[in-house]
Design an enzyme around this catalytic site. Structure first.
Site, PDB file in Angstrom:
ATOM      1  N   GLN A  76      32.741  53.162  59.785  1.00 55.41           N
ATOM      2  CA  GLN A  76      33.067  55.250  59.614  1.00 55.41           C
ATOM      3  C   GLN A  76      34.335  54.933  59.245  1.00 55.41           C
ATOM      4  O   GLN A  76      35.082  56.038  58.856  1.00 55.41           O
ATOM      5  CB  GLN A  76      32.995  55.439  60.726  1.00 55.41           C
ATOM      6  CG  GLN A  76      33.147  56.925  61.082  1.00 55.41           C
ATOM      7  CD  GLN A  76      32.319  58.318  61.842  1.00 55.41           C
ATOM      8  OE1 GLN A  76      31.412  57.700  62.752  1.00 55.41           O
ATOM      9  NE2 GLN A  76      33.772  58.591  63.225  1.00 55.41           N
ATOM     10  N   GLU A  77      35.461  54.096  59.692  1.00 51.87           N
ATOM     11  CA  GLU A  77      37.142  54.171  59.659  1.00 51.87           C
ATOM     12  C   GLU A  77      37.058  54.219  57.815  1.00 51.87           C
ATOM     13  O   GLU A  77      37.686  55.247  57.389  1.00 51.87           O
ATOM     14  CB  GLU A  77      37.672  52.936  60.315  1.00 51.87           C
ATOM     15  CG  GLU A  77      39.215  52.936  60.061  1.00 51.87           C
ATOM     16  CD  GLU A  77      39.415  51.545  60.671  1.00 51.87           C
ATOM     17  OE1 GLU A  77      40.806  51.605  60.835  1.00 51.87           O
ATOM     18  OE2 GLU A  77      38.916  50.485  61.596  1.00 51.87           O
TER      19      GLU A  77
ATOM     20  N   GLU B 254      48.401  41.430  64.038  1.00 54.65           N
ATOM     21  CA  GLU B 254      48.781  40.832  64.822  1.00 54.65           C
ATOM     22  C   GLU B 254      50.432  40.145  64.270  1.00 54.65           C
ATOM     23  O   GLU B 254      50.168  40.343  62.399  1.00 54.65           O
ATOM     24  CB  GLU B 254      48.893  39.787  65.493  1.00 54.65           C
ATOM     25  CG  GLU B 254      48.099  39.906  66.512  1.00 54.65           C
ATOM     26  CD  GLU B 254      47.245  38.640  66.837  1.00 54.65           C
ATOM     27  OE1 GLU B 254      46.568  38.506  68.058  1.00 54.65           O
ATOM     28  OE2 GLU B 254      47.543  37.505  67.106  1.00 54.65           O
TER      29      GLU B 254
ATOM     30  N   GLY C  63      41.545  47.533  56.224  1.00 55.78           N
ATOM     31  CA  GLY C  63      40.925  46.281  55.157  1.00 55.78           C
ATOM     32  C   GLY C  63      42.098  46.891  54.544  1.00 55.78           C
ATOM     33  O   GLY C  63      41.550  47.286  53.723  1.00 55.78           O
ATOM     34  N   THR C  64      42.330  45.865  53.709  1.00 56.40           N
ATOM     35  CA  THR C  64      43.104  45.558  52.631  1.00 56.40           C
ATOM     36  C   THR C  64      42.181  46.271  51.186  1.00 56.40           C
ATOM     37  O   THR C  64      40.613  45.229  51.664  1.00 56.40           O
ATOM     38  CB  THR C  64      44.371  44.199  52.215  1.00 56.40           C
ATOM     39  OG1 THR C  64      42.832  43.654  51.600  1.00 56.40           O
ATOM     40  CG2 THR C  64      45.035  43.787  53.192  1.00 56.40           C
TER      41      THR C  64
ATOM     42  N   GLN D 200      54.974  61.466  37.454  1.00 58.39           N
ATOM     43  CA  GLN D 200      56.051  61.904  36.415  1.00 58.39           C
ATOM     44  C   GLN D 200      55.336  62.971  35.358  1.00 58.39           C
ATOM     45  O   GLN D 200      56.287  63.348  34.714  1.00 58.39           O
ATOM     46  CB  GLN D 200      54.702  60.850  35.005  1.00 58.39           C
ATOM     47  CG  GLN D 200      55.193  60.386  34.146  1.00 58.39           C
ATOM     48  CD  GLN D 200      56.123  60.029  33.672  1.00 58.39           C
ATOM     49  OE1 GLN D 200      57.317  58.688  34.464  1.00 58.39           O
ATOM     50  NE2 GLN D 200      57.631  60.054  32.823  1.00 58.39           N
TER      51      GLN D 200
ATOM     52  N   ALA E 216      44.449  48.173  68.256  1.00 54.03           N
ATOM     53  CA  ALA E 216      45.175  46.996  68.338  1.00 54.03           C
ATOM     54  C   ALA E 216      44.525  46.386  67.485  1.00 54.03           C
ATOM     55  O   ALA E 216      44.100  45.375  69.423  1.00 54.03           O
ATOM     56  CB  ALA E 216      46.644  47.136  69.431  1.00 54.03           C
TER      57      ALA E 216
ATOM     58  N   ALA F 145      48.344  37.859  61.711  1.00 50.25           N
ATOM     59  CA  ALA F 145      47.111  37.241  61.587  1.00 50.25           C
ATOM     60  C   ALA F 145      46.509  38.906  60.867  1.00 50.25           C
ATOM     61  O   ALA F 145      46.609  40.178  62.381  1.00 50.25           O
ATOM     62  CB  ALA F 145      46.379  37.470  62.855  1.00 50.25           C
TER      63      ALA F 145
ATOM     64  N   GLY G 285      58.498  65.280  36.063  1.00 52.70           N
ATOM     65  CA  GLY G 285      59.752  65.075  35.635  1.00 52.70           C
ATOM     66  C   GLY G 285      60.322  64.180  37.017  1.00 52.70           C
ATOM     67  O   GLY G 285      60.142  64.198  38.104  1.00 52.70           O
TER      68      GLY G 285
END
Length: 381
Positions: free
Chosen positions: A243-244, A126, A366-367, A338, A123, A129, A341
């Site tokens: 590793q993540e 937040e 992480g974005t 696509q 965790a 954050a 269909g």
């Protein structure tokens, strides 16, 4: 494709795991999607068969398996269209306990993690954050033999079912710079007064994995549950992110491969204007482009897995791989839907599930914007 880091033993293991999933998981995926979580009974079956945390040392009940076995498990779970919570348990959260837990903690927690009786979560995020980890607000104030924890975490994978939660907290809110005040403590869910879970969050996709908020209101966590040293939490997190992100990159490219296979099968069967749509040049060119990009991505990720197994520092390359494969997965999902269909928009076709499961992979671990920042920094820009 043959992977250079996998041996015959890995492939024998893969065949056994595939049979296990075909019997114990695949028939129930739709039910688990509806329930928004993977049942405890499946976790226990994974544990009984040695599929949880196989990398742990034999003296703790593990197999001392190399990372190649984790790759096989992650690949097969991804092909099944679910299971990120399981890889998170074994390959993302458990390494923190392996590296930073003391012997007493290992003896206390490892057995349940291996059996599936204790599900792991981590965790960090937040409500205010996410990527800006140094500015988390959850605090842990020392009170004798306990930390008094206050704060809230959100978007926590396995959060609703987790028994052991590695929690990022501020033990020194006044630390300068702020990240030096972060520590990691392990919350034992059923032994922590003041800890409550929010309801399972309603998500666009990845319904097989439960996700929830975690709430701490004067929660009492024993000081003996501190992981490593106070003030070192941020450094511990940075050590394990390689590793993540590699696991996320791997799952991204496997998802691409699955979606391409589904689409190849469909276009060869679906007919329009008297012939299979696979014979139209537009279909051929689109699939040729996707197949090329997927093969390039797989080759790169396989190389990184080999380097990771050799304990090389590949933070920059892993950031590239995480960004590349997850963005590619979004592209492949769109193109493959696509090509299906109207049927591609129907839940009975697997491509629709893949389409809604994929987008979040560019956000968690992480974005991709953060990945670009890391890459740029390491290129000394």
């Amino acid at each position: 494709m043959n992977h250079l880091y996998l041996t015959q033993e890995h492939e024998i293991f893969r065949q056994g795991f595939k049979k296990f999933l075909a019997k114990e998981a695949q028939p129930f995926i739709e039910k688990w999607e509806e329930e928004k979580m993977t049942p405890r009974s499946f976790w226990n079956k994974l544990g009984e068969n040695g599929y949880l945390c196989p990398q742990l040392d034999e003296k703790y009940g593990g197999f001392n398996a190399d990372f190649g076995y984790s790759v096989v498990i992650a690949e097969e779970l991804t092909k099944m269209a679910g299971g990120f919570g399981i890889s998170l348990h074994s390959d993302i959260v458990m390494p923190y306990l392996e590296s930073f837990a003391n012997e007493e903690q290992k003896q206390r927690w490892y057995p349940g993690c291996l059996s599936g009786d204790q599900i792991l979560a981590i965790a960090m995020t937040e409500p205010g954050a996410g990527s800006d980890l140094a500015n988390i607000r959850t605090t842990a104030v020392r009170d004798g033999d306990y930390y008094i924890v206050n704060g809230e975490k959100t978007f926590i994978t396995n959060g609703y079912s987790a028994d052991l939660i590695i929690l990022a907290v501020k033990t020194d809110p006044k630390a300068t710079p702020a990240h030096k005040g972060i520590s990691l403590i392990v919350v034992e869910a059923d032994k922590t007064p003041g800890f409550t879970r929010g309801k399972k969050l309603k998500k666009l996709g990845q319904h097989v994995n439960d996700t929830s908020e975690l709430i701490f209101a004067d929660a009492r966590v024993p000081v003996s549950n501190l992981l490593g040293e106070e003030g070192k939490g941020f450094y511990y997190l940075m050590q394990k992110l390689q590793q993540e992100r590699l696991v996320v990159a791997l799952e991204g490219i496997v998802t691409c491969e699955v979606m391409l296979d589904l689409t190849l099968e469909y276009v060869k069967q679906r007919k329009a204007f008297g012939k299979p749509i696979s014979q139209f040049q537009n279909t051929q060119f689109k699939i040729a482009d996707l197949a090329t990009e997927i093969t390039i991505g797989r080759t790169f990720i396989d190389t990184l897995i080999r380097k990771h197994m050799d304990r090389e520092n590949i933070v920059t390359e892993v950031s590239m791989a995480k960004m590349w494969s997850t963005e590619l997965a979004k592209k492949v999902a769109g193109e493959c839907m696509q090509l299906h269909g109207g049927y591609g928009y129907m839940e009975e076709y697997e491509i629709s599930r893949r389409y809604r499961d994929v987008p979040v992979s560019t956000i968690y671990a992480g974005t991709n914007e953060i990945m670009k920042t890391i890459i740029a920094k390491n290129l000394e820009l």
